[in-house]
Design an enzyme around this catalytic site. Structure first.
Site, PDB file in Angstrom:
ATOM      1  N   CYS A  77       0.799  -1.285   0.034  1.00 57.57           N
ATOM      2  CA  CYS A  77      -0.112  -0.173   0.107  1.00 57.57           C
ATOM      3  C   CYS A  77       0.953   1.372   0.127  1.00 57.57           C
ATOM      4  O   CYS A  77       1.655   1.389  -0.888  1.00 57.57           O
ATOM      5  CB  CYS A  77      -1.152  -0.068   1.213  1.00 57.57           C
ATOM      6  SG  CYS A  77      -2.203   1.137   0.766  1.00 57.57           S
ATOM      7  N   HIS A 175      -4.034  -4.626  -0.208  1.00 56.94           N
ATOM      8  CA  HIS A 175      -3.677  -5.203   1.124  1.00 56.94           C
ATOM      9  C   HIS A 175      -3.472  -6.728   0.993  1.00 56.94           C
ATOM     10  O   HIS A 175      -4.509  -7.140   1.273  1.00 56.94           O
ATOM     11  CB  HIS A 175      -4.479  -4.646   2.228  1.00 56.94           C
ATOM     12  CG  HIS A 175      -4.235  -3.232   2.694  1.00 56.94           C
ATOM     13  ND1 HIS A 175      -3.443  -2.788   3.464  1.00 56.94           N
ATOM     14  CD2 HIS A 175      -4.659  -2.130   2.271  1.00 56.94           C
ATOM     15  CE1 HIS A 175      -3.286  -1.477   3.775  1.00 56.94           C
ATOM     16  NE2 HIS A 175      -4.293  -0.969   2.798  1.00 56.94           N
ATOM     17  N   GLU A 177      -2.257  -8.695   2.865  1.00 54.96           N
ATOM     18  CA  GLU A 177      -2.737  -9.318   4.214  1.00 54.96           C
ATOM     19  C   GLU A 177      -4.257  -9.240   4.510  1.00 54.96           C
ATOM     20  O   GLU A 177      -4.763 -10.002   5.531  1.00 54.96           O
ATOM     21  CB  GLU A 177      -1.909  -8.501   5.515  1.00 54.96           C
ATOM     22  CG  GLU A 177      -2.812  -7.251   5.591  1.00 54.96           C
ATOM     23  CD  GLU A 177      -2.120  -5.943   4.961  1.00 54.96           C
ATOM     24  OE1 GLU A 177      -1.747  -6.426   3.588  1.00 54.96           O
ATOM     25  OE2 GLU A 177      -2.261  -4.763   5.194  1.00 54.96           O
TER      26      GLU A 177
END
Lengths: 193, 251
Positions: A77, A175, A177
């Site tokens: 990001c 993202h 994650e």
């Protein structure tokens, strides 16, 4: 494997740490230069505003050591944007690792670009095992345009770099994650590099 | 293409979900972590966890829960309920929340939105707006909808956008609990007037209601609670239905 997450008070580092934990890796959160230099893999997350992030990195002396790292490095990001040359966000000079400039979205669509969007033209070992048009989660108002370093593209509404690679430096705008099984696969691919 | 988001909302009290949530394959229906993971598996695009406890002591339980949720959930989640200052937000983000939503505190001190956006970035600041249709039009209510404010809804939405909000969660109290559909007029008006994403909330009772709020009111996301919790609408069925209406949906 010694995985380090650079913690420069740049937002939600826990999510990245927890995502790695789900992959069986206990990562170290640190801003310590030596610990970062000695790591096998370095992850560089980030959220928030470019100028204050750069100020924090400079204060920690990280602006000098990060560009010189030689191990696999993954920006996420804002981390990806910080790796570029310059950002239109408050006219900020960045770390200048990747010779690209960060632009604001110029569109009638809502900004931030927030939510799940599909990625395509997948290249690089980072995208191994993914399918064209898989969905990942984005939240950002600035973007890196497409270039020869793009390893995944997305549209909003114009094509932009969803991920880039430049030598040992990898970066994703989304993202990983927080992108469900697709994002998990990308993180695993990074750990496998 | 950016997809329309489907967002289940879970109310949390003392670290447990309130309202019975019925899933056959869930062992502990009161465990927010397990429920959140199940919703993620079903295809929820995001989750909202709303702390409905009142005391500071209970709030500590919530912060610990946020960490546990972050540890297990691989999709984004927003937390809200009773957030009143920068320190509250800092704690919840530190525990691993992706976004926080502020409501009454923003009405009391609009400058707080600006302060939060500057400190943490707009991307993680959602402003929740509770609105009700009154003889004076759509007005903003605070304190869980008990207090009418002077703000007209579209004006307030524009104001928080200018202050740096990253997203608006718009709940129509006039529709909430009715299952007669979302408030299309005010959702459409807000969505048209602001440049940030709008989550529609309140009134969902059928799959057609979701389709309407995306197509007619240009909502970017839709939130619901009981219809998901009670299995009245299952997320995979809803998302397949919406995709068949040619809406951009992550399947």
């Amino acid at each position: 494997m010694n995985v380090v997450i650079i913690d420069y008070k740049g937002g939600n580092v826990q999510s990245v740490r927890f995502a790695l934990e789900r992959l069986g890796v206990q990562a170290t959160l640190t801003e310590d230069r030596e610990t970062i230099q000695q790591a096998d893999k370095v992850i560089f997350p980030g959220e928030g505003e470019a100028n204050s992030a750069m100020r924090q990195l400079t204060a920690d002396g990280l602006d000098k050591i990060i560009p010189a790292l030689t191990q696999p490095f993954l920006g996420i990001c804002l981390g990806m944007q910080l790796m570029c040359r310059h950002s239109e966000e408050n006219d900020t000079p960045m770390l200048n690792i990747i010779p690209l400039d960060v632009k604001r979205f110029v569109t009638d669509l809502k900004v931030p670009h927030m939510g799940w969007n599909n990625i395509y033209n997948l290249k690089s070992p980072l995208m191994k095992g993914l399918n064209e048009q898989d969905y990942v989660y984005f939240v950002h108002s600035y973007h890196v345009p497409q270039s020869e370093h793009t390893i995944a593209a997305a549209d909003y509404p114009q094509p932009f770099s969803a991920a880039v690679q430049y030598q040992n430096f990898y970066a994703v705008q989304f993202h990983a994650e927080k992108s469900g099984p697709t994002g998990t696969k990308i993180l695993q691919n990074f750990l496998d590099l | 293409m950016l997809t329309k988001r489907i967002i289940p909302c879970l109310d949390i009290k003392n670290g447990r979900t309130v309202k019975g949530i019925m899933f056959e394959n869930i062992r502990d229906a009161g465990d927010p972590v397990e429920l959140g993971a199940e919703y993620a598996r079903q295809g929820a695009d995001e989750l909202v966890f709303l702390d409905i406890t009142a005391t500071n002591e209970e709030r500590k339980t919530f912060a610990a829960l946020v960490r546990d949720i972050a540890r297990h959930l691989d999709i984004p989640f927003t937390v809200g309920g009773g957030i009143s200052c920068v320190a509250d937000v800092e704690l919840l983000l530190l525990e691993g929340a992706d976004k926080v939503s502020v409501n009454s505190a923003a009405i009391k001190t609009p400058e707080l939105v600006n302060e939060l956006a500057k400190r943490f970035g707009s991307q993680c600041i959602t402003v929740a707006i509770d609105t009700k249709f009154t003889p004076q039009g759509w007005k903003v209510f605070s304190r869980a909808g008990t207090l009418e404010t002077p703000y007209e809804t579209v004006e307030w939405a524009k104001m928080v956008t200018d202050l740096g909000a990253g997203e608006i969660l718009l709940t129509s109290m006039s529709n909430d609990g009715t299952k007669n559909g979302f408030a299309l007029d005010i959702t459409g008006a807000v969505s048209k007037e602001v440049s940030i994403p709008v989550i529609a909330s309140g009134g969902a009772g059928s799959v057609e209601h979701f389709s309407e709020v995306f197509q007619e009111a240009q909502a970017d996301a839709a939130l619901a609670a009981s219809i998901f919790h009670f299995g009245e609408i299952e997320i995979p069925y809803l998302k397949n239905y919406l995709a068949a209406q040619n809406l951009p949906i992550r399947l």
